[in-house]
Design an enzyme around this catalytic site. Structure first.
Site, PDB file in Angstrom:
ATOM      1  N   CYS A  88       0.844  -1.195   0.000  1.00 54.68           N
ATOM      2  CA  CYS A  88       0.000   0.000   0.000  1.00 54.68           C
ATOM      3  C   CYS A  88       0.877   1.242   0.000  1.00 54.68           C
ATOM      4  O   CYS A  88       1.869   1.301   0.725  1.00 54.68           O
ATOM      5  CB  CYS A  88      -0.884  -0.031   1.249  1.00 54.68           C
ATOM      6  N   HIS A 130      -9.075  -3.862  -1.996  1.00 49.95           N
ATOM      7  CA  HIS A 130      -8.099  -3.129  -1.171  1.00 49.95           C
ATOM      8  C   HIS A 130      -8.510  -1.654  -1.041  1.00 49.95           C
ATOM      9  O   HIS A 130      -8.507  -1.093   0.056  1.00 49.95           O
ATOM     10  CB  HIS A 130      -6.714  -3.271  -1.825  1.00 49.95           C
ATOM     11  N   GLU A 131      -8.899  -1.048  -2.167  1.00 50.61           N
ATOM     12  CA  GLU A 131      -9.260   0.380  -2.132  1.00 50.61           C
ATOM     13  C   GLU A 131     -10.563   0.596  -1.379  1.00 50.61           C
ATOM     14  O   GLU A 131     -10.699   1.555  -0.614  1.00 50.61           O
ATOM     15  CB  GLU A 131      -9.351   0.947  -3.554  1.00 50.61           C
ATOM     16  N   HIS A 134     -10.150   0.744   2.249  1.00 48.60           N
ATOM     17  CA  HIS A 134      -9.679   2.041   2.760  1.00 48.60           C
ATOM     18  C   HIS A 134     -10.849   2.937   3.154  1.00 48.60           C
ATOM     19  O   HIS A 134     -10.740   3.736   4.089  1.00 48.60           O
ATOM     20  CB  HIS A 134      -8.870   2.782   1.679  1.00 48.60           C
TER      21      HIS A 134
HETATM   22 ZN    ZN Z   1      -3.793   0.937   0.177  1.00 47.42          ZN
END
Ligand code: ZN
Length: 155
Positions: A88, A130-131, A134
């Site tokens: 990341c 993954h995004e 966030h």
């Molecule tokens: Zn990330």
């Protein structure tokens, strides 16, 4: 377009739940353009709002020829599984294995507020997961895959 500073792990904004985007104006398009430029400049494949200090539900993902702008994304279906390494831009120097679905269906808006449904698989699906994590204050290492029993792949 301009480069934005990338927020690093330890900043509380990375642990916040981001709010929905409700203004689809020129500023949103400019922001997404900046995010794409910042992501490419940092050699990443994805970047989410909180990573540039904006706790709003938006992210960009670019893998090869696939470029996606995700505004208010929601994963509405997932199937299969894959285990692979993640890193990341906000967590320099760290990488670990994470289990993700192999296939996902995402509902999202584009920069103009138009609704879309996208189907993604493999690495693009991983990057989207993954995004989107966030946006809920999760970082990839929260989900480090430690081996052992692995959920059977469901087709
Ligand atoms: Zn990330």
């Amino acid at each position: 377009m301009s480069l934005r500073d990338i927020v690093k792990d330890g900043d509380p904004i990375l642990r916040r739940i981001s709010r929905k985007v409700d203004n689809f104006d020129g500023k949103l398009g400019k922001l997404l353009d900046d995010m794409r430029e910042t992501m490419k400049h940092a050699d990443g494949v994805g970047l989410a709002g909180p990573q540039i200090g904006i706790a709003r539900r938006l992210a960009v993902v670019e893998v090869g020829d696939t470029y996606i702008e995700l505004v208010n994304p929601v994963i509405v279906a997932k199937s299969g599984s894959q285990v692979g390494q993640e890193a990341c831009l906000s967590v320099p120097g760290k990488a670990c294995m994470v289990e993700r679905p192999m296939n996902i269906v995402v509902q999202y808006s584009d920069r103009f507020g138009k609704q879309h449904t996208g189907e993604y698989s493999g690495f693009v699906a991983r990057a989207c997961c993954h995004e989107i994590d966030h946006l809920d204050g999760h970082l990839f290492y929260d989900f480090e895959y430690k081996g052992g029993y692995r959920q059977a792949d469901k087709k």
